[in-house]
Design a protein around this motif. Structure first.
Motif, short mmCIF file in Angstrom:
data_model
loop_
_atom_site.label_atom_id
_atom_site.label_comp_id
_atom_site.label_asym_id
_atom_site.label_seq_id
_atom_site.Cartn_x
_atom_site.Cartn_y
_atom_site.Cartn_z
N TYR A 190 -11.15 13.62 19.58
CA TYR A 190 -12.29 12.74 19.90
C TYR A 190 -11.81 11.54 20.72
CZ TYR A 190 -16.30 9.68 19.21
OH TYR A 190 -17.38 8.87 19.42
N THR A 214 -16.61 20.47 16.18
CA THR A 214 -17.23 19.43 15.36
C THR A 214 -18.16 20.04 14.32
OG1 THR A 214 -17.08 17.85 17.18
CG2 THR A 214 -18.64 17.34 15.42
N PHE A 221 -15.59 21.32 22.04
CA PHE A 221 -15.46 20.21 21.09
C PHE A 221 -16.67 20.14 20.17
CE2 PHE A 221 -16.07 15.73 19.92
CZ PHE A 221 -14.91 15.55 19.19
N TRP A 254 -9.57 16.78 14.81
CA TRP A 254 -10.85 16.37 15.41
C TRP A 254 -10.79 14.91 15.86
CZ3 TRP A 254 -14.39 12.59 14.33
CH2 TRP A 254 -15.61 12.68 15.00
N SER A 255 -10.21 14.03 15.01
CA SER A 255 -10.17 12.61 15.39
C SER A 255 -9.26 12.35 16.57
CB SER A 255 -9.75 11.76 14.17
OG SER A 255 -8.42 12.05 13.82
#
Length: 120
Positions: free
Chosen positions: A118, A8, A4, A114-115
Motif C-alpha cells: 500500500y 485487499t 492490489f 499488504w501494508s
C-alpha cells in the motif's frame, strides 16, 4: 480489476474467516480440550482465573492450551504439562486447536505484505 484490490479483498476476507474459525474453536472445542487437562495445575488455575464464559475468558483459556500444544517440549521441560497429557489428546483435536493460530500467523504476514504494498 487491479491486483492490489483483489489482494485487499482477500486479506480482509481472510480476517473474517479467521475470526469465525477462532470463535468456532473457542465455543465448540474448548471444553473437550480442557477435559484432557483436568488434573493439570496450570490449566486448572488458568480456568479458575478466567472462569466466566465471556469471549475474553474463553480466548485466554484457549490461548494457554494452544501454547501447550504449539511448543510441547518447552512446556514439558518447565513442568507445565506431561507427555502423557499431550499424548492423550487426539490428533484431530490438536489440529482444531492449532489451526486458528496458524491461520492468524499467515493472515498477519499477508497484512504486513499488504501494508508494504500500500505504501509502495
Amino acid at each position: 480489476m487491479d491486483i492490489f484490490l483483489i489482494f485487499t479483498i482477500l486479506v480482509f476476507a481472510a480476517g473474517l474467516i479467521g475470526a469465525v474459525l477462532s470463535f468456532y474453536v473457542e465455543y465448540t472445542k474448548l471444553e473437550a480440550l480442557e477435559s484432557y487437562f483436568s488434573e493439570n495445575k496450570v490449566v486448572c488455575d488458568n480456568k479458575r482465573f478466567w472462569g466466566r464464559n465471556t469471549h475474553i475468558d474463553r480466548f485466554y483459556r484457549m490461548l494457554l492450551i494452544n501454547q501447550l500444544l504449539a511448543m510441547p517440549k518447552t512446556h514439558i521441560k518447565r513442568g507445565d504439562v506431561t507427555e502423557a497429557e499431550l499424548a492423550a489428546i487426539p490428533l484431530s483435536l490438536k489440529r482444531w486447536a492449532l489451526w486458528p493460530t496458524n491461520f492468524g500467523f499467515i493472515w498477519a504476514a499477508s497484512l504486513f505484505i499488504w501494508s508494504v504494498w500500500y505504501r509502495w
